[in-house]
Scaffold this motif. Sequence first.
Motif, PDB file in Angstrom:
ATOM      1  N   UNK A 249     -47.141  95.574 -63.941  1.00 24.27           N
ATOM      2  CA  UNK A 249     -48.027  94.750 -64.758  1.00 24.27           C
ATOM      3  C   UNK A 249     -47.772  93.259 -64.533  1.00 24.27           C
ATOM      4  N   UNK A 250     -48.508  92.428 -65.252  1.00 23.64           N
ATOM      5  CA  UNK A 250     -48.619  90.991 -64.997  1.00 23.64           C
ATOM      6  C   UNK A 250     -47.477  90.157 -65.566  1.00 23.64           C
ATOM      7  N   UNK A 251     -47.041  89.159 -64.778  1.00 21.22           N
ATOM      8  CA  UNK A 251     -45.987  88.238 -65.223  1.00 21.22           C
ATOM      9  C   UNK A 251     -46.224  86.827 -64.682  1.00 21.22           C
ATOM     10  N   UNK A 252     -47.465  86.538 -64.275  1.00 21.38           N
ATOM     11  CA  UNK A 252     -47.918  85.317 -63.591  1.00 21.38           C
ATOM     12  C   UNK A 252     -47.449  85.328 -62.131  1.00 21.38           C
ATOM     13  N   UNK A 253     -48.047  84.460 -61.330  1.00 20.02           N
ATOM     14  CA  UNK A 253     -47.694  84.371 -59.912  1.00 20.02           C
ATOM     15  C   UNK A 253     -46.405  83.569 -59.718  1.00 20.02           C
ATOM     16  N   UNK A 254     -46.357  82.391 -60.335  1.00 17.35           N
ATOM     17  CA  UNK A 254     -45.212  81.498 -60.110  1.00 17.35           C
ATOM     18  C   UNK A 254     -44.255  81.443 -61.308  1.00 17.35           C
ATOM     19  N   UNK A 255     -44.302  82.422 -62.168  1.00 20.39           N
ATOM     20  CA  UNK A 255     -43.414  82.494 -63.336  1.00 20.39           C
ATOM     21  C   UNK A 255     -43.572  81.261 -64.216  1.00 20.39           C
ATOM     22  N   UNK A 256     -44.815  80.929 -64.498  1.00 15.91           N
ATOM     23  CA  UNK A 256     -45.100  79.830 -65.413  1.00 15.91           C
ATOM     24  C   UNK A 256     -46.311  80.216 -66.240  1.00 15.91           C
ATOM     25  N   UNK A 257     -46.261  79.848 -67.523  1.00 13.38           N
ATOM     26  CA  UNK A 257     -47.289  80.356 -68.435  1.00 13.38           C
ATOM     27  C   UNK A 257     -47.920  79.274 -69.293  1.00 13.38           C
ATOM     28  N   UNK A 258     -47.864  78.013 -68.880  1.00 13.40           N
ATOM     29  CA  UNK A 258     -48.552  76.962 -69.625  1.00 13.40           C
ATOM     30  C   UNK A 258     -50.022  77.352 -69.754  1.00 13.40           C
ATOM     31  N   UNK A 259     -50.561  77.192 -70.947  1.00 10.30           N
ATOM     32  CA  UNK A 259     -51.910  77.699 -71.227  1.00 10.30           C
ATOM     33  C   UNK A 259     -52.951  77.136 -70.270  1.00 10.30           C
ATOM     34  N   UNK A 260     -52.789  75.876 -69.829  1.00 14.54           N
ATOM     35  CA  UNK A 260     -53.794  75.282 -68.949  1.00 14.54           C
ATOM     36  C   UNK A 260     -53.736  75.828 -67.522  1.00 14.54           C
ATOM     37  N   UNK A 261     -52.651  76.503 -67.173  1.00 20.69           N
ATOM     38  CA  UNK A 261     -52.501  77.098 -65.847  1.00 20.69           C
ATOM     39  C   UNK A 261     -52.674  78.611 -65.859  1.00 20.69           C
ATOM     40  N   UNK A 262     -52.703  79.186 -67.049  1.00 22.09           N
ATOM     41  CA  UNK A 262     -52.534  80.630 -67.183  1.00 22.09           C
ATOM     42  C   UNK A 262     -53.650  81.433 -66.528  1.00 22.09           C
ATOM     43  N   UNK A 263     -54.895  81.025 -66.670  1.00 20.18           N
ATOM     44  CA  UNK A 263     -55.992  81.808 -66.099  1.00 20.18           C
ATOM     45  C   UNK A 263     -55.833  81.952 -64.589  1.00 20.18           C
ATOM     46  N   UNK A 264     -55.511  80.865 -63.913  1.00 21.79           N
ATOM     47  CA  UNK A 264     -55.311  80.909 -62.463  1.00 21.79           C
ATOM     48  C   UNK A 264     -54.095  81.723 -62.075  1.00 21.79           C
ATOM     49  N   UNK A 265     -53.035  81.577 -62.848  1.00 23.06           N
ATOM     50  CA  UNK A 265     -51.811  82.336 -62.574  1.00 23.06           C
ATOM     51  C   UNK A 265     -52.054  83.847 -62.713  1.00 23.06           C
ATOM     52  N   UNK A 266     -52.797  84.226 -63.737  1.00 24.63           N
ATOM     53  CA  UNK A 266     -53.097  85.640 -63.943  1.00 24.63           C
ATOM     54  C   UNK A 266     -53.952  86.183 -62.807  1.00 24.63           C
ATOM     55  N   UNK A 267     -54.963  85.419 -62.401  1.00 26.55           N
ATOM     56  CA  UNK A 267     -55.854  85.884 -61.345  1.00 26.55           C
ATOM     57  C   UNK A 267     -55.098  86.091 -60.038  1.00 26.55           C
ATOM     58  N   UNK A 268     -54.263  85.124 -59.666  1.00 24.14           N
ATOM     59  CA  UNK A 268     -53.505  85.252 -58.419  1.00 24.14           C
ATOM     60  C   UNK A 268     -52.505  86.398 -58.506  1.00 24.14           C
TER      61      UNK A 268
ATOM     62  N   UNK B 225     -58.488  95.889 -62.407  1.00 23.03           N
ATOM     63  CA  UNK B 225     -58.599  96.179 -63.840  1.00 23.03           C
ATOM     64  C   UNK B 225     -57.439  96.970 -64.399  1.00 23.03           C
ATOM     65  N   UNK B 226     -56.621  97.554 -63.535  1.00 27.17           N
ATOM     66  CA  UNK B 226     -55.437  98.282 -64.012  1.00 27.17           C
ATOM     67  C   UNK B 226     -54.448  97.340 -64.680  1.00 27.17           C
TER      68      UNK B 226
ATOM     69  N   UNK C  55     -57.020  87.112 -73.610  1.00 24.73           N
ATOM     70  CA  UNK C  55     -58.129  87.969 -74.007  1.00 24.73           C
ATOM     71  C   UNK C  55     -59.301  87.835 -73.032  1.00 24.73           C
ATOM     72  N   UNK C  56     -59.608  86.612 -72.644  1.00 22.93           N
ATOM     73  CA  UNK C  56     -60.720  86.387 -71.712  1.00 22.93           C
ATOM     74  C   UNK C  56     -60.432  86.964 -70.332  1.00 22.93           C
ATOM     75  N   UNK C  57     -59.148  87.111 -70.002  1.00 19.49           N
ATOM     76  CA  UNK C  57     -58.759  87.660 -68.707  1.00 19.49           C
ATOM     77  C   UNK C  57     -58.639  89.179 -68.730  1.00 19.49           C
ATOM     78  N   UNK C  58     -58.983  89.796 -69.848  1.00 19.95           N
ATOM     79  CA  UNK C  58     -58.928  91.245 -69.929  1.00 19.95           C
ATOM     80  C   UNK C  58     -57.559  91.810 -70.217  1.00 19.95           C
TER      81      UNK C  58
END
Length: 317
Positions: free
Chosen positions: A204-223, A237-238, A258-261
Amino acid sequence: MKQALLSTARGVGLFALARKASASKLRILCYHGLWTTPGFQYGNRLFMPPEQFDARMTRLRRSGYPVLGLDMAVAALAAGTLPDNAVVITIDDGWASTHTHMLPTLEALGLPSTVYVASWYVGRDLPVINKAIDYLHARTGRDPAGVPDRIAAIDALPPEARADAMRALSVEFGVPLDWWETRQFHEMTPAEVGDCARRGMDVQLHTHRHRAAADLLAGELEENRVRLAEWTGLPPGHFRHFCYPSGEYEAAAEPVLAASGVLSATLTDQGTNAPGANPFRLRRFLDGRTVTDAEFDAYLSGALDVVDAAAARMRRR
């Protein structure tokens, strides 16, 4: 003091009472990696010895507590249909020892688990720089004040030069490269991440670069999601469960998740989770080398919160 309180609590039946009183709550265990390098032990809540992890999982298996997969547990928690005293096992980061040591133990015991993988280091023959440098300072007794500057210096290098720089720093400090040979601070390879998924460990998900600042989070989750889908062969979707890197929670992250599913997110804050708990603020128990069996049992029973509160009151007197 705490161990004495735990012994007393067990002796007077508090563990059994707490187990009944908290039966509807979800327990979530949190691990990181295992310490596979001989000698010096580093990172109490980051790494524990393999034999201690084996013993802990065996203890859990024999406890009678039902161990569920994370996806099933999150859905049942929301619906109020959890079996009594349900437990989930989570593993953070994706350290190499997750595949080499933890997965075989969990397989042998038939215990489901989830690993939250931060994907940048996966596939790079690099240790996680900040942890490896902190380890070199701790092992040699050097002033930790020098750690940030050394991290910055190596991070400034191109990725292909960092491995040589880390090995050179270890030699400079007089530390054998046994920690490199055991892949102590390396994450799994892409093939190992895929093998975990094929063998039943939930990735499961833990961000790409191990950073979770809200302004970066959508991109981190997608990558992160794209990489995990590539390595596991599972559809994007898994990947719908998340762990905050280093437990760093921001309320502003919740709508992004939530917006990222994403359906759930775990903290490193200690506690159990009652039906109807906010799924983006799920509490866990961070196990570690100095955690005793009594503390472990107290968390599973639901008694640890009571004992911790009593210990805090005694310290204030």
